[in-house]
Design an enzyme around this catalytic site. Sequence first.
Site, PDB file in Angstrom:
ATOM      1  N   HIS A 156       0.820  -1.223   0.000  1.00 48.01           N
ATOM      2  CA  HIS A 156       0.000   0.000   0.000  1.00 48.01           C
ATOM      3  C   HIS A 156       0.852   1.272   0.000  1.00 48.01           C
ATOM      4  O   HIS A 156       0.331   2.359  -0.207  1.00 48.01           O
ATOM      5  CB  HIS A 156      -0.939  -0.004   1.213  1.00 48.01           C
ATOM      6  CG  HIS A 156      -2.047  -1.010   1.084  1.00 48.01           C
ATOM      7  ND1 HIS A 156      -3.323  -0.676   0.706  1.00 48.01           N
ATOM      8  CD2 HIS A 156      -2.052  -2.362   1.236  1.00 48.01           C
ATOM      9  CE1 HIS A 156      -4.081  -1.758   0.656  1.00 48.01           C
ATOM     10  NE2 HIS A 156      -3.329  -2.803   0.973  1.00 48.01           N
ATOM     11  N   ASP A 365       3.497   9.413  -1.001  1.00 51.50           N
ATOM     12  CA  ASP A 365       2.321   8.609  -0.651  1.00 51.50           C
ATOM     13  C   ASP A 365       2.176   7.488  -1.673  1.00 51.50           C
ATOM     14  O   ASP A 365       2.431   7.704  -2.857  1.00 51.50           O
ATOM     15  CB  ASP A 365       1.053   9.480  -0.691  1.00 51.50           C
ATOM     16  CG  ASP A 365       0.093   9.156   0.444  1.00 51.50           C
ATOM     17  OD1 ASP A 365       0.065   7.988   0.878  1.00 51.50           O
ATOM     18  OD2 ASP A 365      -0.626  10.077   0.887  1.00 51.50           O
TER      19      ASP A 365
HETATM   20  P1  ADQ Z   1      -3.231   6.123   4.372  1.00 51.65           P
HETATM   21  O1  ADQ Z   1      -1.836   6.605   4.589  1.00 51.65           O
HETATM   22  O2  ADQ Z   1      -4.053   5.922   5.566  1.00 51.65           O
HETATM   23  O3  ADQ Z   1      -3.266   4.800   3.479  1.00 51.65           O
HETATM   24  P2  ADQ Z   1      -5.104   7.388   2.385  1.00 51.65           P
HETATM   25  O4  ADQ Z   1      -4.941   6.606   1.137  1.00 51.65           O
HETATM   26  O5  ADQ Z   1      -5.344   8.820   2.132  1.00 51.65           O
HETATM   27  O6  ADQ Z   1      -3.879   7.272   3.388  1.00 51.65           O
HETATM   28  O7  ADQ Z   1      -6.354   6.793   3.151  1.00 51.65           O
HETATM   29  C1  ADQ Z   1      -6.877   7.366   4.288  1.00 51.65           C
HETATM   30  C2  ADQ Z   1      -8.315   6.910   4.461  1.00 51.65           C
HETATM   31  O8  ADQ Z   1      -8.703   7.222   5.776  1.00 51.65           O
HETATM   32  C3  ADQ Z   1      -9.261   7.641   3.516  1.00 51.65           C
HETATM   33  O9  ADQ Z   1     -10.281   6.775   3.092  1.00 51.65           O
HETATM   34  C4  ADQ Z   1      -9.818   8.768   4.382  1.00 51.65           C
HETATM   35  O10 ADQ Z   1     -11.130   9.166   4.050  1.00 51.65           O
HETATM   36  C5  ADQ Z   1      -9.758   8.162   5.757  1.00 51.65           C
HETATM   37  N1  ADQ Z   1      -9.431   9.241   6.717  1.00 51.65           N
HETATM   38  C6  ADQ Z   1      -8.353  10.019   6.711  1.00 51.65           C
HETATM   39  N2  ADQ Z   1      -8.439  10.939   7.698  1.00 51.65           N
HETATM   40  C7  ADQ Z   1      -9.607  10.726   8.327  1.00 51.65           C
HETATM   41  C8  ADQ Z   1     -10.299  11.356   9.403  1.00 51.65           C
HETATM   42  N3  ADQ Z   1      -9.819  12.440  10.011  1.00 51.65           N
HETATM   43  N4  ADQ Z   1     -11.475  10.852   9.794  1.00 51.65           N
HETATM   44  C9  ADQ Z   1     -11.980   9.789   9.163  1.00 51.65           C
HETATM   45  N5  ADQ Z   1     -11.386   9.165   8.114  1.00 51.65           N
HETATM   46  C10 ADQ Z   1     -10.223   9.626   7.710  1.00 51.65           C
HETATM   47  C11 ADQ Z   1      -2.295   3.862   3.003  1.00 51.65           C
HETATM   48  C12 ADQ Z   1      -1.205   4.457   2.110  1.00 51.65           C
HETATM   49  C13 ADQ Z   1      -1.852   5.256   0.976  1.00 51.65           C
HETATM   50  C14 ADQ Z   1      -2.793   4.353   0.178  1.00 51.65           C
HETATM   51  C15 ADQ Z   1      -3.748   3.610   1.100  1.00 51.65           C
HETATM   52  C16 ADQ Z   1      -4.552   2.562   0.352  1.00 51.65           C
HETATM   53  O11 ADQ Z   1      -0.346   5.286   2.874  1.00 51.65           O
HETATM   54  O12 ADQ Z   1      -0.867   5.790   0.106  1.00 51.65           O
HETATM   55  O13 ADQ Z   1      -3.553   5.138  -0.718  1.00 51.65           O
HETATM   56  O14 ADQ Z   1      -3.058   2.951   2.166  1.00 51.65           O
HETATM   57  O15 ADQ Z   1      -3.728   1.688  -0.342  1.00 51.65           O
END
Ligand code: ADQ
Length: 462
Positions: A156, A365
């Site tokens: 991921h 990311d």
């Molecule tokens: P993350 O680093 O967690 O994921 P991201 O892909 O943006 O980053 O996913 C975050 C998820 O959590 C999103 O669905 C978002 O809506 C939710 N989220 C974030 N902040 C929140 C909050 N304050 N309250 C509620 N929900 C929140 C890791 C990798 C990424 C990759 C994903 C999936 O670091 O690069 O895209 O896995 O593979």
Amino acid sequence: MTRLVAVSNRVAQPTIESKSAGGLSIGVLSALKEHGGVWFGWNGKTTDGEPGDPKIEQVGNITYATIDLNAVSFDKFYNGFSNTSLWPICHYLLGFFRFDRREYEEYRHVNTLFANKLLPLLQPDDIIWVHDYHLIPLASELRLAGIKNPIGFFLHVPFPDIEVLRVLPVYTQLLRNLCAYDVIGFHTPGDLAAFNEAINQKEIGGIHKADRRNNSPDRHFRADVFPIGIDVDNCYKLASTARQSDNTKRMIHHLHDRNLIIGVDRLDYSKGLEERFRAIERLLQNYPENRGQVSYIQIAPKTRAGIRAYDDIRHTLEQATGEINGEFADIDWIPIRYLNRAFDRPTLMEFFHEASVGLVTPIRDGMNLVAKEFVASQDPDNPGVLVLSLLAGAASELTDAVLVNPYDIDGVANGIQVALTMPLNERKERHASMIEILRRNDITTWRTHFVDALMQARENLK
Ligand code: ADQ
């Protein structure tokens, strides 16, 4: 019947309210909801003793099988090797990198434990899908225990360039462990290219593009790109109930028709939050017409408490917020609202729907699902604009975002200004082209392509 068995370090259990589950959990849960199957992993609890047998819980078409972890072991495995060695390496952030061989040994020990606890649950027809950097050695452990099922691995986070990977003293072992999988998935072509370059290094020997044999002579692995997506319609459905939830109503009331700039991230140093706050400051300096006219809301709930770098970033952001608000705030306006808490998904999608600008500027990311959710949440007739880091995996798909280099503070400020002043026609065109891409590579495509690749691996063995 073929069951899908997903394995990840952390399982987002249905009975535990977790508003801030990260991207991995969101992706795995969506895939499992569609396909049905088993989700195996840690339940989020630590114990003093040795972990017991998995606890089994059936909810809808998903069987949750979860274990505790010993507290000392967890600290070395998770806070230590996984998040202080692997996470910084994968995000090219060597200033945060530390290595301790005892932590690495515990990382391997926890992977052996995962394999031992998973073994009794497996059936001959299962296909196994392992997620993320915490569990790289798991396939090797399962093979040692005699498991012949197809096993896939999805990373991921970014796969780093070989010159960065080499900083990790045990990188050759981990590369060999990766090659024990039948399918290895990455978010972007760049990650795949970096992996291919790494396995062709002389020092790891024996793994060549033309002869991708893994541990046993009759198995070959396939490494490929499977960009994770979202459920586009579901995001829009949640978003378009906007102004209905209490939080959204209060947020709009206090906005007073100002333009909303929104950021939503886990509180992590890889998300570029300090640079982002400074870009807001620069926007107000370089484009003073925005003073009193824009409100930036940053939502960032704490994660990985107990790791020093994560405590430090909190402190830094609190200080930056104070400084910037102190400099620019007026009687009836503050530029930055920094909320150190999580919101449920419907509320987040509603917030995205109301925003003029989505600010997604990680300094590295794997993909970034927030960027995709922001686009999917917009009103197609009057969409907000995504300002996106070039260094997020999502930039390789969302080329119609306003792309910025997150280290270039003036450049990001300029990107925000471009977004704030973009004519409606251009906004609509960019949004429509990004929605098309999001639909093509949605969560169903991600899941079906990966599962199909595992099924194919099984066919190849027959
Ligand atoms: P993350 O680093 O967690 O994921 P991201 O892909 O943006 O980053 O996913 C975050 C998820 O959590 C999103 O669905 C978002 O809506 C939710 N989220 C974030 N902040 C929140 C909050 N304050 N309250 C509620 N929900 C929140 C890791 C990798 C990424 C990759 C994903 C999936 O670091 O690069 O895209 O896995 O593979």
